[in-house]
Design an enzyme around this catalytic site. Sequence first.
Site: not given
Ligand code: 5U1
Length: 704
Positions: A88, A125, A146, A182, A299, A421
């Site tokens: 992001l 996030k 990832r 996550e 988003k 003191c």
């Molecule tokens: N909450 C959230 N975290 N996060 C991380 N949404 C979100 N979307 C991500 C990432 C890397 O990526 C998408 C926009 C593809």
Amino acid sequence: MLSGGTVTSPRQRVDQLRTQIARYDHEYYVLDAPSVPDAEYDRLFRELQALEQAHPELITSGSPTQRVGGAAAGAFAAVRHAVPMLSLNNAFDDDEVIAFDRRVRERLHEQHLPQEELRYSAELKYDGLAISLRYEAGLLVQGATRGDGTTGEDVTANVRTVRAIPLRLIGCAPRVLEVRGEVLMFRRDFERLNERQRNAGEREFVNPRNAAAGGLRQLDPSITAGRALRFFAYGVGEAAGVDLPDTHSGLLDWLAAAGLPVGAQRTVARDAQALLDFYRRMMAQRAQLPYDIDGVVYKVDRLDWHDALGFVARAPRFALAHKFPAEEALTELLDIEVQVGRTGKLTPVARLRPVFVGGVTVTNATLHNEDEIRRKDLLIGDTVVVRRAGDVIPEVVRALPERRGDQVRRAFAMPRTCPVCGSAVLREEGEVDWRCVGGLYCPAQRKQALLHFAQRRAMDIDGLGEKLVDQLVEAGLVRTPADLYRLDAATLAGLERMGEKSAANLVEAIGRSRKTTFARFLFALGIRHVGEEVARVLAQRYPDMDALMAEDWAALAEAKNAIQKENVRRRARGEDPEPVPLEGIGPEIVAALQGFLGEEHNRAAIRALLEAGIAWPKRAQARGTALAGRTFVVTGTLPTLSREEAQALIRDHGGSVSSSVSRKTDFVVAGEAAGSKLDRAHELGVAVIDEAALLDMCKRSIRS
Ligand code: 5U1
């Protein structure tokens, strides 16, 4: 087998149990609303394990008993993501969010898309580790990290141990569905994990994120299972054989309905201002969440516009991460100074090179005690990590010894005499703290004792703050609390930054404080271990100060001990226990009372205060108030009083306060947004009053 009165085959019972356990896992880990006690869950789990042991042919990989069990891999195999896992773009201030919104609108306009229909979906996030979960025909078949976004590591065996992750989707079985989200660890689980590490003499983890990341990358899945990892979903990768919603907000709802944990804090917003409002709301809630977040994510809500907006490098133009100010920062430990508190406790305090962290500039932080400094291996001159989360006081988390190089660092040593003191300092057997033995001879203790005496919850002397106490003590005007009652406006007006009006106000506030309650007075004396609750218990047992000072503490301790022992025998015989005098007040407090009241200078200080006119209603008077002998529960937000103030008011007028509503409750004082306690009051027919009625009852009582 018998279940619910009908004959059930082992296969049917196994299915029943799996469905039930999956539901309880979902309630516990996803909805945060367990409907059964842990013991019931464990019972069902054991029943399932026993059945599977007896009928191994019934074991399937979708069974909750099979979460841990994947063979320990020598290394993690590479997994190529069918749809890349993106990163992001970040924003750190409002202007960058406004610019993001402008860019989105411009691009929509260029592509003749109706930008007036633009909506954003905003969510948290999560500060964890991104993973992709692959479901085929509704069953979890793969979990992958990832990695570099194109290729990650196969952590399937580990992911399967995370109870928040369903092994089977609820109510749907798409051919393929990759769920992105996550993995993280709740703060309380992190604290527990570190406690276990400490007890085992193992290295502690730096933060929940590292503990979660380490947990997910274990070669032995049973270690992952012990880490209590969690998961939140925020998107999808490859999807086939499924009709997904056409907005991101709809997609999150859909994922939640399929059994995946989705954060509750989210919204749909129309413009940049609404996004910024969400950001600020989440920032305010951040410290109350059970897990760490490092910002919020915006988003574009319509999924079909995502492709139209395109990408810059590996980050999509349809999304933006708006980061919170960092909660951790590096700085230099300039020095360690020692402060002396009210009870003489010596507290080492870190003086830091000013550093901006958690939204404020931090220059010092308590280090608690000598052992803490040793445990954290801090040397003066070290580069240290400073953390300030929410409103929590800043702390030095750890040093970075690798940055020491050849430079000489100085170790901290606790002084052997009081830095204020010069009296001796002592560390009692089994205690972690060093104390100055100077008592009220020590100006530092004198100042703290005066501040404690004057505070709102004690004698409530409005306007007597730190700066003023410093001046009064340094000018030699006040040595003991009783000296306060001899101050006059002319003397006070001679102090720095003190006008005539403020001096007169202070004299008046000191005068007003003479009228108090016995419990407040006892708390104000600052006897070690005598907090507000202990002071209340004492005030209830003893009719006045003379009776308290006449108590034979050694005999009382002995009597308590004897009754407690006798009660053990009585309980064993099934008889009712005898009431214990000063129930709840243990030997440590009794010893502190004996020590304090045994000192002639403390008795003289008490006499001087009483001679200065401090007084409270006698027992007989308190009994005559409208509140005496009644039990109150305060709930919700009251219009003018804080909950603590309302409770103090009730107690001051002879009432008692409880935290839960029962048949014994006489009144529930309810304010705005009163919840279950109010419902319970209605259920039990307990009288419900508002703040005005409470104030009225107090006014009608004898004290006014
Ligand atoms: N909450 C959230 N975290 N996060 C991380 N949404 C979100 N979307 C991500 C990432 C890397 O990526 C998408 C926009 C593809």
